[in-house]
Design a protein around this motif. Structure first.
Motif, PDB file in Angstrom:
ATOM      1  N   TRP A 278       1.051  -1.039   0.105  1.00  0.00           N
ATOM      2  CA  TRP A 278       0.113   0.164  -0.156  1.00  0.00           C
ATOM      3  C   TRP A 278       0.713   1.062  -0.114  1.00  0.00           C
ATOM      4  CZ3 TRP A 278      -3.671  -2.040   4.577  1.00  0.00           C
ATOM      5  CH2 TRP A 278      -4.323  -3.276   3.930  1.00  0.00           C
ATOM      6  N   LEU A 279       1.949   1.081   0.575  1.00  0.00           N
ATOM      7  CA  LEU A 279       2.888   2.478   0.705  1.00  0.00           C
ATOM      8  C   LEU A 279       3.358   2.837  -0.703  1.00  0.00           C
ATOM      9  CD1 LEU A 279       5.342   1.595   3.470  1.00  0.00           C
ATOM     10  CD2 LEU A 279       4.131   3.787   3.371  1.00  0.00           C
ATOM     11  N   PHE A 280       3.657   1.853  -1.549  1.00  0.00           N
ATOM     12  CA  PHE A 280       4.100   2.029  -2.882  1.00  0.00           C
ATOM     13  C   PHE A 280       2.908   1.965  -3.952  1.00  0.00           C
ATOM     14  CE2 PHE A 280       7.969   0.688  -0.501  1.00  0.00           C
ATOM     15  CZ  PHE A 280       8.624   1.742  -0.714  1.00  0.00           C
ATOM     16  N   TYR A 284      -1.177   5.994  -2.454  1.00  0.00           N
ATOM     17  CA  TYR A 284      -0.253   6.757  -1.467  1.00  0.00           C
ATOM     18  C   TYR A 284       1.111   7.394  -1.902  1.00  0.00           C
ATOM     19  CZ  TYR A 284       1.500   7.785   3.261  1.00  0.00           C
ATOM     20  OH  TYR A 284       1.901   8.299   4.486  1.00  0.00           O
ATOM     21  N   ARG A 285       1.485   6.496  -3.116  1.00  0.00           N
ATOM     22  CA  ARG A 285       2.836   6.959  -3.448  1.00  0.00           C
ATOM     23  C   ARG A 285       3.229   8.638  -3.466  1.00  0.00           C
ATOM     24  NH1 ARG A 285       2.444   5.129  -8.899  1.00  0.00           N
ATOM     25  NH2 ARG A 285       2.463   2.967  -7.904  1.00  0.00           N
ATOM     26  N   HIS A 286       2.171   9.369  -3.946  1.00  0.00           N
ATOM     27  CA  HIS A 286       2.592  10.668  -3.676  1.00  0.00           C
ATOM     28  C   HIS A 286       2.543  11.345  -2.414  1.00  0.00           C
ATOM     29  CE1 HIS A 286      -1.860  10.318  -2.787  1.00  0.00           C
ATOM     30  NE2 HIS A 286      -1.948  11.499  -2.452  1.00  0.00           N
ATOM     31  N   LYS A 287       2.489  10.743  -1.292  1.00  0.00           N
ATOM     32  CA  LYS A 287       2.776  10.797  -0.083  1.00  0.00           C
ATOM     33  C   LYS A 287       3.874  10.462   0.550  1.00  0.00           C
ATOM     34  CE  LYS A 287      -2.026  12.134   1.393  1.00  0.00           C
ATOM     35  NZ  LYS A 287      -3.255  11.798   2.144  1.00  0.00           N
ATOM     36  N   LEU A 288       4.490   9.693  -0.069  1.00  0.00           N
ATOM     37  CA  LEU A 288       5.657   8.599   0.615  1.00  0.00           C
ATOM     38  C   LEU A 288       6.818   9.341   0.958  1.00  0.00           C
ATOM     39  CD1 LEU A 288       5.923   5.538   0.695  1.00  0.00           C
ATOM     40  CD2 LEU A 288       7.324   5.685  -1.408  1.00  0.00           C
TER      41      LEU A 288
END
Length: 304
Positions: A278-280, A284-288
């Motif tokens: 989910w992180l990648f 969500y990638r734009h907030k990583l």
């Protein structure tokens, strides 16, 4: 069409009485009320059998479960013991507006193909007072005027447009799927039920009127279990939705809203696979590489 109201309850006789009074005040009365009581004490039983049943304008079928069935089995029990064609599913602490049954029943007469109808909610404090600007909660769940009418049942369930209570549903549809989270939903049982109902491929109907109140109490799931709900909802959506369904704009927005907390919970319960997935992900990638994103990467790598 015959209508049954079901109310699961647990150790809250005063709230139950208030909710029952709101049912009695309906412009269109139901044909029966089914109460499933999981209380350990006899206070609710005494109130219902010695007082409320005698003054109710609607027949009450009361069941005191000893030992308790717990929420999911209690609700499933009530659907199975309801005799109405349509069931109004209520929580014991959430009263409804006088127009609720009338407004939710009408779409079934005009659109016999639907399997559920629902309206908008206002949020109230434990003492019954309104929480200022709480109506905005409907916007978060896509209950907006432009969507009034027939809605895709699967989308409505997937994004929680279909509410957690105070909805009217065809009993035979619920019996066909059963009210069960299959051990997958944790406290997000209402979400799971809405999604399973939507999978039947039949339309729902959104009534653009306030039909119910949602009370926030100390023991409320919406306060104590929100983060777990985020995790369960996102996990179920990724498991149950096709790639095309995940790309539906409303579902994508819902995932984006829920995934930050879902990642945190996944890391804390040592579900590293989903935490990193989910992180990648595109959700969500734009907030990583923001401050919180970095914290979540660290947490996922080294859960405590």
């Amino acid at each position: 069409m015959k209508i049954t109201v079901i109310i699961p309850t647990y150790e809250r006789p005063d709230f139950l009485k208030e909710t029952l009074e709101s049912v009695w005040a309906q412009t269109v009365l139901p044909d029966e009320i089914v109460i499933g009581d999981d209380s350990k004490s006899d206070a609710t039983e005494d109130l219902v059998t010695n007082v409320l049943s005698h003054i109710s304008p609607v027949p009450i079928k009361y069941f005191h479960h000893k030992p308790s069935l717990l929420e999911v089995k209690n609700v499933d029990f009530q659907y199975k013991h309801a005799t109405g064609d349509l069931v109004l599913h209520l929580h014991d602490d959430d009263p409804i507006y006088p127009n609720c049954i009338e407004d939710l029943k009408k779409p079934f007469l005009d659109h016999p193909e639907i399997i559920a109808s629902f309206g908008k909610q206002r949020v109230i404090n434990e003492d019954g007072t309104y929480i200022e600007n709480s109506e905005i909660v409907n916007d978060v769940y896509f209950r907006t005027p432009d969507r009034e009418g027939l809605v895709d049942g699967f989308i409505a369930g997937a994004v929680s447009m279909f509410p957690n209570n105070s909805f009217l549903v065809r009993r035979d549809a619920v019996i066909s799927i059963g009210y069960s989270d299959q051990g997958r939903a944790g406290k997000a049982t209402d979400f799971f039920f809405g999604l399973q109902l939507g999978k039947l491929g039949k339309p729902f109907y959104f009534v653009n009127k306030f039909t119910a109140k949602c009370r926030i109490v100390k023991e409320s799931q919406s306060r104590t279990s929100t983060s777990d709900n985020n995790y369960r909802m996102v996990k179920i959506l990724f498991e149950d939705c096709s790639k095309a369904q995940l790309n539906i704009p409303e579902i994508e927005i819902s995932i984006r809203n829920n995934i930050p907390m879902a990642i945190t919970v996944a890391a804390r319960v040592k579900d590293k696979k989903n935490a990193f997935k989910w992180l990648f992900s595109k959700y969500y990638r734009h907030k990583l590489f923001g401050p919180r994103g970095i914290k979540r990467i660290i947490l996922a790598a080294n859960p405590f």
